[in-house]
Design a protein around this motif. Structure first.
Motif, short mmCIF file in Angstrom:
data_model
loop_
_atom_site.label_atom_id
_atom_site.label_comp_id
_atom_site.label_asym_id
_atom_site.label_seq_id
_atom_site.Cartn_x
_atom_site.Cartn_y
_atom_site.Cartn_z
N ASP A 239 29.69 -57.82 34.76
CA ASP A 239 30.85 -58.43 34.12
C ASP A 239 32.12 -58.18 34.91
OD1 ASP A 239 29.55 -59.57 31.95
OD2 ASP A 239 29.62 -57.71 30.80
N HIS B 64 36.43 -48.75 24.85
CA HIS B 64 35.08 -48.55 24.34
C HIS B 64 34.90 -47.15 23.76
CE1 HIS B 64 30.69 -48.73 24.11
NE2 HIS B 64 30.69 -47.54 24.69
N GLU C 278 37.49 -52.25 34.47
CA GLU C 278 36.48 -51.35 33.91
C GLU C 278 37.12 -50.11 33.30
OE1 GLU C 278 32.31 -51.66 36.29
OE2 GLU C 278 34.05 -51.21 37.53
N ARG D 181 27.80 -49.08 32.04
CA ARG D 181 29.19 -49.41 32.39
C ARG D 181 29.56 -48.66 33.65
NH1 ARG D 181 27.82 -49.82 26.68
NH2 ARG D 181 28.98 -51.60 25.93
N ILE E 180 27.78 -44.38 31.18
CA ILE E 180 28.71 -44.67 32.27
C ILE E 180 28.01 -44.32 33.58
CG2 ILE E 180 30.98 -44.20 33.27
CD1 ILE E 180 31.90 -43.41 30.45
N TYR F 13 38.62 -51.06 30.06
CA TYR F 13 37.53 -51.36 29.12
C TYR F 13 36.89 -50.07 28.59
CZ TYR F 13 33.12 -53.00 27.23
OH TYR F 13 32.04 -53.22 26.41
N ILE F 14 36.61 -49.13 29.48
CA ILE F 14 35.94 -47.90 29.07
C ILE F 14 36.80 -47.11 28.10
CG2 ILE F 14 35.28 -45.61 29.92
CD1 ILE F 14 33.91 -46.97 32.23
N SER G 47 30.33 -57.68 27.13
CA SER G 47 29.40 -56.57 26.99
C SER G 47 29.79 -55.39 27.85
CB SER G 47 27.98 -57.03 27.36
OG SER G 47 27.95 -57.50 28.70
N GLY G 48 30.63 -55.63 28.86
CA GLY G 48 31.15 -54.53 29.66
C GLY G 48 30.19 -54.00 30.69
N THR G 49 29.20 -54.77 31.11
CA THR G 49 28.24 -54.28 32.09
C THR G 49 28.83 -54.37 33.50
OG1 THR G 49 27.23 -56.46 32.33
CG2 THR G 49 26.31 -55.01 30.64
N THR H 197 26.80 -45.14 24.77
CA THR H 197 27.68 -45.20 25.94
C THR H 197 27.02 -44.55 27.14
OG1 THR H 197 29.61 -44.99 24.47
CG2 THR H 197 29.98 -44.66 26.83
#
Length: 449
Positions: A423, A135, A128, A121, A255, A131-132, A418-420, A253
């Motif tokens: 994305d 997550h 982002e 991520r 990052i 999202y993080i 998926s949060g890559t 996780t």
């Protein structure tokens, strides 16, 4: 104008003031009608600031007359003088130009590491950051609900890659988030939460100098963050992050903030680059491409304030904002047949906000850490916000967070993604130079005739 970052917005605002509607029509290509104050994203991810606080509207000014095109440039044909644009609805169209200002910014730099594209991520966009936050809180929720000790330990282990400003601030701010949030999870042992900061460099934030780098390292270690220098990631899968020193960290996780690379848009120009950034002259024009200017993260702007041969300006906000103004002045001068001037700016220093009362700063070469550094860091960011509304929102958020804390709730934002990196940063959306020329072939034929 391509891009609504620090350089692009500074350039547009200057052009609006200096050019009349009869002299020029200004168009700005941007997927979003806001300027993102990127340095404060770690505080959005940690919940100290709301997303709206760092999204500065491009339409608020009553003097606004720039035409905003909601989309991103995915290719440029300088022969036909058009930008190939993908709109926010997915349509592809062309936009002609007479003069082109490129400020497309940068994307997260990645490497060919097994599993990285599928599991990493980033923290480069507002989406982002939101999202993080969701997550990380979700990992606490899932760990709290799990009866499997191995799963619980893996969900409570977090890895941040990148020992620069972005990575260090991200690790520090998110560690503070989990440290405060775990008090609401009575089934979780706070000792199980582990944060790792990994970087291949031998020192943390070397631009700050050894003294402040060591001060930042001491703050992170005091908070329980394990810092591994001279180490990187060798592979990633669904359950583990494997480091180059052989350690395998059970983790859900990762990052990734290991530097930035110029926008892939630069590759469609076929122009000369320096370390991946578009080569420009000191007056911010692109050699061999009349009427094209470039600045910010995507351009290798000569740093005339340094005696070092071949020095280029670092990709920081203070340089980008000033480059935008110089580019606007030079564009106006070119239109009016006047003299242009080179860009030169002596760096004013750096600030790193580590959350709470912790920070390290180097304003005008003066080394600070602790509370004085935090006052400088937040004062600098607050003053650099472009609108009074944004300043009011950020200050209010800081005060509310200091007094009332956080409720640590998830919004469910993009829960199905998926949060890559792909994305959010759409790095696979850009055309190749051949695709650009195929798309604009008819336009070039008209131009040549």
């Amino acid at each position: 104008m391509v891009g609504a970052g620090f350089a692009g917005v500074a350039c547009v605002r200057r052009l609006e003031r200096r050019l009349t509607g009869r002299e020029a029509v200004i168009s700005l290509l941007s997927p979003f009608s806001y300027q993102l104050y990127l340095p404060l994203l770690p505080q959005v991810a940690s919940g100290v600031l709301t997303p709206q606080s760092v999204a500065l509207s491009l339409r608020r000014s009553q003097k606004h007359r720039t035409r905003i095109l909601p989309g991103g440039a995915i290719g440029i044909d300088t022969d036909a003088k058009v930008c190939v644009v993908r709109t926010i609805t997915g349509d592809i169209r062309t936009e002609p130009y007479d003069h082109l200002v490129l400020t497309p910014g940068s994307v997260t730099r990645t490497f060919d590491i097994p599993g990285l594209a599928e599991h990493a991520r980033g923290l480069k966009t507002l989406a982002e950051a939101a999202y993080i936050r969701d997550h990380v809180i979700a990992q606490l929720d899932l760990a709290d609900a799990s009866e499997d000790e191995a799963e619980r330990a893996a969900r409570l282990q977090f890895v941040v890659v990148g020992g620069g400003y972005a990575g260090t601030e991200t690790a520090a701010c998110l560690q503070m988030l989990t440290h405060n949030a775990v008090k609401r999870y009575h089934r979780l042992d706070p000792e199980l939460i582990k944060w790792h900061l990994v970087d291949i460099a031998p020192a943390l934030m070397p631009e700050l100098g050894p003294k402040l780098g060591e001060a930042a390292l001491a703050i992170l270690k005091r908070r329980g963050i394990e810092v591994s220098l001279g180490v990187s990631v060798s592979s990633v899968d669904d359950d583990n992050v494997t480091l180059t020193d052989g350690r395998v960290l059970p983790c859900r996780t990762l990052i990734w903030t290991a530097g930035v690379a110029a926008s892939p848009l630069i590759g469609t120009l076929g122009a000369e680059t320096v370390r991946g950034r578009l080569m420009v002259e000191p007056d911010l024009t692109v050699p061999g491409l009349p009427g094209v200017y470039a600045m910010g993260d995507a351009a290798a702007v000569p740093d005339l304030a340094k005696d070092e041969a071949g020095a280029i300006c670092p990709p920081t906000a203070q340089h980008a904002m000033r480059q935008g103004k110089v580019a606007a002045d030079n564009l106006v001068a070119a239109l009016r047949g006047e003299q242009t001037y080179p860009y030169a700016h002596k760096d004013l220093g750096l600030v790193v906000d580590l959350g709470g009362i912790d920070a390290v700063s180097k304003p005008l070469g003066v080394e600070l850490h602790g509370l004085p550094a935090q006052v400088v860091a937040r004062g600098y960011h607050w003053s650099a916000l472009r609108t009074n509304v944004a300043k009011a929102r950020v200050m209010t958020n800081w005060l509310i967070n200091a007094v009332a804390g956080d409720d640590f709730v998830r919004t469910g934002f993009l829960a199905s993604k998926s949060g890559t990196l792909k994305d959010f940063e759409y790095t696979d959306a850009y055309l190749t130079p051949e695709q650009v020329r195929a798309h604009t072939a008819s336009l070039r034929a008209v131009a040549s005739s």
